[in-house]
Design a protein around this motif. Sequence first.
Motif: not given
Length: 188
Positions: A124, A133, A126, A105, A109-111
């Motif tokens: 990935t 984030k 999510q 990660l 980021s949120d992915t």
Amino acid sequence: TGSQSGDFYTGDPNRNRILRVSPSGRLIATYSLDGTGEKFTNRPSRFRVLEAQQLFYIFQDAGVVHALTFDGQQRWSTPTGATWEAWYNRGGDFDADDDGNFYALPELSDTISVFGPDGQPKGTLQLKGEDVKGELLFLRLWQDTIFLKRRHATELFRIYDRQTGELRRAVSADVARLQVEFPSEVWT
């Protein structure tokens, strides 16, 4: 880093190697990191131990994960998109499960990128929920759960579902804020 055997593994940044120490404190083995083609001397690194596969996953600060066998041979090397600033303990993080899959990660980021035991991308994940984030400090996997620790004034960590990315809960510290004001900067 702990392990299934109960032995402790730690980096030796002065000699470009990993040390394996028994619970009683006896040095069991040393593992050279030279097979990665990187020099980790005086440069901290993050790593995970997969004892069953006799592998180390070494996360280099430029965001590359190296799979290194216990006998020092590199199996593969994969860029993850997550970098890490060791001296400031920030950037991104990664962790591996018992099957050899690893999750990376990047900061802010949120992915999460998921990679297979062969170092190839699997997909990935999510992350869902509010305020996802942030400045990432740690990512850890446990069973069907992902734990994230971000720099936050009151939040200790967040818990996500490893299959769906749904936020299960955020755990916050019980804090109180004290504010004091003075009529001037000089006071008696």
